[in-house]
Design a protein around this motif. Structure first.
Motif, mmCIF file in Angstrom:
data_model
loop_
_atom_site.group_PDB
_atom_site.id
_atom_site.type_symbol
_atom_site.label_atom_id
_atom_site.label_comp_id
_atom_site.label_asym_id
_atom_site.label_seq_id
_atom_site.Cartn_x
_atom_site.Cartn_y
_atom_site.Cartn_z
ATOM 1 N N TYR A 65 -4.996 2.988 1.945
ATOM 2 C CA TYR A 65 -5.981 1.983 2.340
ATOM 3 C C TYR A 65 -7.036 2.553 3.275
ATOM 4 O O TYR A 65 -8.198 2.127 3.238
ATOM 5 C CB TYR A 65 -5.291 0.759 2.950
ATOM 6 C CG TYR A 65 -4.602 -0.048 1.881
ATOM 7 C CD1 TYR A 65 -5.330 -0.822 0.995
ATOM 8 C CD2 TYR A 65 -3.222 -0.006 1.728
ATOM 9 C CE1 TYR A 65 -4.705 -1.544 -0.014
ATOM 10 C CE2 TYR A 65 -2.585 -0.729 0.725
ATOM 11 C CZ TYR A 65 -3.338 -1.489 -0.141
ATOM 12 O OH TYR A 65 -2.720 -2.206 -1.137
ATOM 13 N N LEU A 66 -6.670 3.524 4.097
ATOM 14 C CA LEU A 66 -7.675 4.176 4.935
ATOM 15 C C LEU A 66 -8.690 4.929 4.081
ATOM 16 O O LEU A 66 -9.869 5.013 4.426
ATOM 17 C CB LEU A 66 -6.999 5.139 5.922
ATOM 18 C CG LEU A 66 -6.264 4.481 7.087
ATOM 19 C CD1 LEU A 66 -5.374 5.495 7.802
ATOM 20 C CD2 LEU A 66 -7.246 3.843 8.053
ATOM 21 N N ALA A 67 -8.252 5.466 2.958
ATOM 22 C CA ALA A 67 -9.136 6.227 2.067
ATOM 23 C C ALA A 67 -9.966 5.338 1.148
ATOM 24 O O ALA A 67 -10.967 5.784 0.592
ATOM 25 C CB ALA A 67 -8.306 7.196 1.221
ATOM 26 N N ASN A 68 -9.581 4.092 1.002
ATOM 27 C CA ASN A 68 -10.273 3.187 0.090
ATOM 28 C C ASN A 68 -11.545 2.655 0.754
ATOM 29 O O ASN A 68 -11.487 2.046 1.820
ATOM 30 C CB ASN A 68 -9.339 2.033 -0.296
ATOM 31 C CG ASN A 68 -9.919 1.151 -1.366
ATOM 32 O OD1 ASN A 68 -11.019 0.633 -1.240
ATOM 33 N ND2 ASN A 68 -9.168 0.958 -2.426
ATOM 34 N N SER A 69 -12.676 2.856 0.094
ATOM 35 C CA SER A 69 -13.962 2.469 0.686
ATOM 36 C C SER A 69 -14.138 0.957 0.826
ATOM 37 O O SER A 69 -14.989 0.508 1.591
ATOM 38 C CB SER A 69 -15.111 3.040 -0.149
ATOM 39 O OG SER A 69 -15.087 2.482 -1.458
ATOM 40 N N GLN A 70 -13.351 0.163 0.128
ATOM 41 C CA GLN A 70 -13.493 -1.295 0.196
ATOM 42 C C GLN A 70 -13.030 -1.870 1.528
ATOM 43 O O GLN A 70 -13.542 -2.885 1.978
ATOM 44 C CB GLN A 70 -12.709 -1.948 -0.935
ATOM 45 C CG GLN A 70 -12.774 -3.472 -0.913
ATOM 46 C CD GLN A 70 -11.980 -4.110 -2.017
ATOM 47 O OE1 GLN A 70 -11.630 -3.483 -2.996
ATOM 48 N NE2 GLN A 70 -11.677 -5.384 -1.856
ATOM 49 N N PHE A 71 -12.068 -1.218 2.169
ATOM 50 C CA PHE A 71 -11.444 -1.809 3.348
ATOM 51 C C PHE A 71 -11.980 -1.205 4.637
ATOM 52 O O PHE A 71 -12.090 0.002 4.777
ATOM 53 C CB PHE A 71 -9.913 -1.640 3.277
ATOM 54 C CG PHE A 71 -9.340 -2.312 2.062
ATOM 55 C CD1 PHE A 71 -9.270 -3.692 1.984
ATOM 56 C CD2 PHE A 71 -8.911 -1.562 0.981
ATOM 57 C CE1 PHE A 71 -8.772 -4.314 0.855
ATOM 58 C CE2 PHE A 71 -8.402 -2.176 -0.148
ATOM 59 C CZ PHE A 71 -8.337 -3.552 -0.216
ATOM 60 N N GLU A 72 -12.298 -2.086 5.579
ATOM 61 C CA GLU A 72 -12.771 -1.680 6.898
ATOM 62 C C GLU A 72 -11.660 -1.757 7.938
ATOM 63 O O GLU A 72 -11.664 -0.997 8.900
ATOM 64 C CB GLU A 72 -13.929 -2.574 7.339
ATOM 65 C CG GLU A 72 -15.144 -2.474 6.452
ATOM 66 C CD GLU A 72 -16.197 -3.521 6.771
ATOM 67 O OE1 GLU A 72 -16.103 -4.180 7.832
ATOM 68 O OE2 GLU A 72 -17.119 -3.684 5.951
ATOM 69 N N THR A 73 -10.738 -2.698 7.740
ATOM 70 C CA THR A 73 -9.687 -2.936 8.720
ATOM 71 C C THR A 73 -8.345 -3.010 8.020
ATOM 72 O O THR A 73 -8.198 -3.705 7.013
ATOM 73 C CB THR A 73 -9.933 -4.254 9.490
ATOM 74 O OG1 THR A 73 -11.258 -4.240 10.027
ATOM 75 C CG2 THR A 73 -8.924 -4.440 10.607
ATOM 76 N N ILE A 74 -7.370 -2.297 8.574
ATOM 77 C CA ILE A 74 -5.995 -2.341 8.074
ATOM 78 C C ILE A 74 -5.150 -2.937 9.188
ATOM 79 O O ILE A 74 -5.162 -2.440 10.327
ATOM 80 C CB ILE A 74 -5.473 -0.930 7.698
ATOM 81 C CG1 ILE A 74 -6.300 -0.345 6.546
ATOM 82 C CG2 ILE A 74 -4.005 -0.988 7.310
ATOM 83 C CD1 ILE A 74 -7.442 0.492 6.970
ATOM 84 N N VAL A 75 -4.447 -4.013 8.876
ATOM 85 C CA VAL A 75 -3.547 -4.659 9.837
ATOM 86 C C VAL A 75 -2.129 -4.325 9.410
ATOM 87 O O VAL A 75 -1.696 -4.706 8.318
ATOM 88 C CB VAL A 75 -3.772 -6.187 9.868
ATOM 89 C CG1 VAL A 75 -2.783 -6.852 10.820
ATOM 90 C CG2 VAL A 75 -5.209 -6.522 10.255
ATOM 91 N N PHE A 76 -1.422 -3.609 10.272
ATOM 92 C CA PHE A 76 -0.055 -3.178 9.981
ATOM 93 C C PHE A 76 0.891 -3.777 11.011
ATOM 94 O O PHE A 76 0.680 -3.617 12.214
ATOM 95 C CB PHE A 76 0.043 -1.649 10.005
ATOM 96 C CG PHE A 76 1.436 -1.128 9.801
ATOM 97 C CD1 PHE A 76 2.028 -1.177 8.542
ATOM 98 C CD2 PHE A 76 2.158 -0.594 10.850
ATOM 99 C CE1 PHE A 76 3.324 -0.704 8.346
ATOM 100 C CE2 PHE A 76 3.437 -0.112 10.666
ATOM 101 C CZ PHE A 76 4.032 -0.170 9.414
#
Length: 168
Positions: free
Chosen positions: A66-77
């Motif tokens: 998800y960090l590499a995916n250009s669509q996502f700006e924020t990852i909530v873990f």
């Protein structure tokens, strides 16, 4: 734009999952919700070094994807990250350009018991897990995170603290 990785830790039953989903569904754009428990969902549940290493690799793989995916700006873990070594181990395997915001949800013992009892009635948790969850509350003081007291507070209120402190 630099990505944001929001880590939300806290004892079992404190409300990490509902908070994380709320942030992604109601407050953030171009965001993804990930729960570390997904990687532990096995039967029989076996805590050993082999499974621990596998779960860590799987969490790192998901976060890196998800960090590499250009669509996502924020990852909530979200996960029970009651020791700094858990956070460090996760971060050690991540790649990319991102800022980390680490939070620990801290309830009073009474508050955690109230939330746990609600989950028990719904069949989500077993009563045997409550003492361990209570014992872990104090362990979060040694985690390098922003502590958020969730006693007598619902997830919409807590989400505002996270948004403000993460510059979102």
């Amino acid at each position: 734009m630099k990505k944001k990785l929001i880590l939300i830790g806290g004892p079992m039953g404190v409300g990490k999952t509902i908070l994380g989903k709320y942030l992604v569904e109601k407050k953030l754009n171009n965001a993804i919700f990930l729960d570390g428990d997904w990687c532990w969902y096995m039967h029989p549940w076996t805590f050993n070094e082999e499974n621990k290493a596998m779960v860590l690799r799987n969490i790192q793989f998901l976060l890196n994807s998800y960090l590499a995916n250009s669509q996502f700006e924020t990852i909530v873990f979200v996960w029970v990250m009651h020791q700094q070594t858990i956070v460090d181990d996760i971060l050690r395997g991540l790649q990319g350009d991102f800022d980390v915001y680490s939070y620990s949800l801290i309830p009073s013992e009474k508050e955690l018991t109230k939330r746990f009892e609600k989950d028990i009635k719904q069949g989500v948790r077993s009563p045997e897990a409550l003492p361990g969850a209570i014992d872990r509350i104090k362990m979060y003081q040694d985690v390098n995170s922003i502590k958020i007291d969730v006693t007598n507070r619902e997830y919409p209120q807590v989400s505002e603290d996270i948004l403000k402190n993460s510059n979102l």
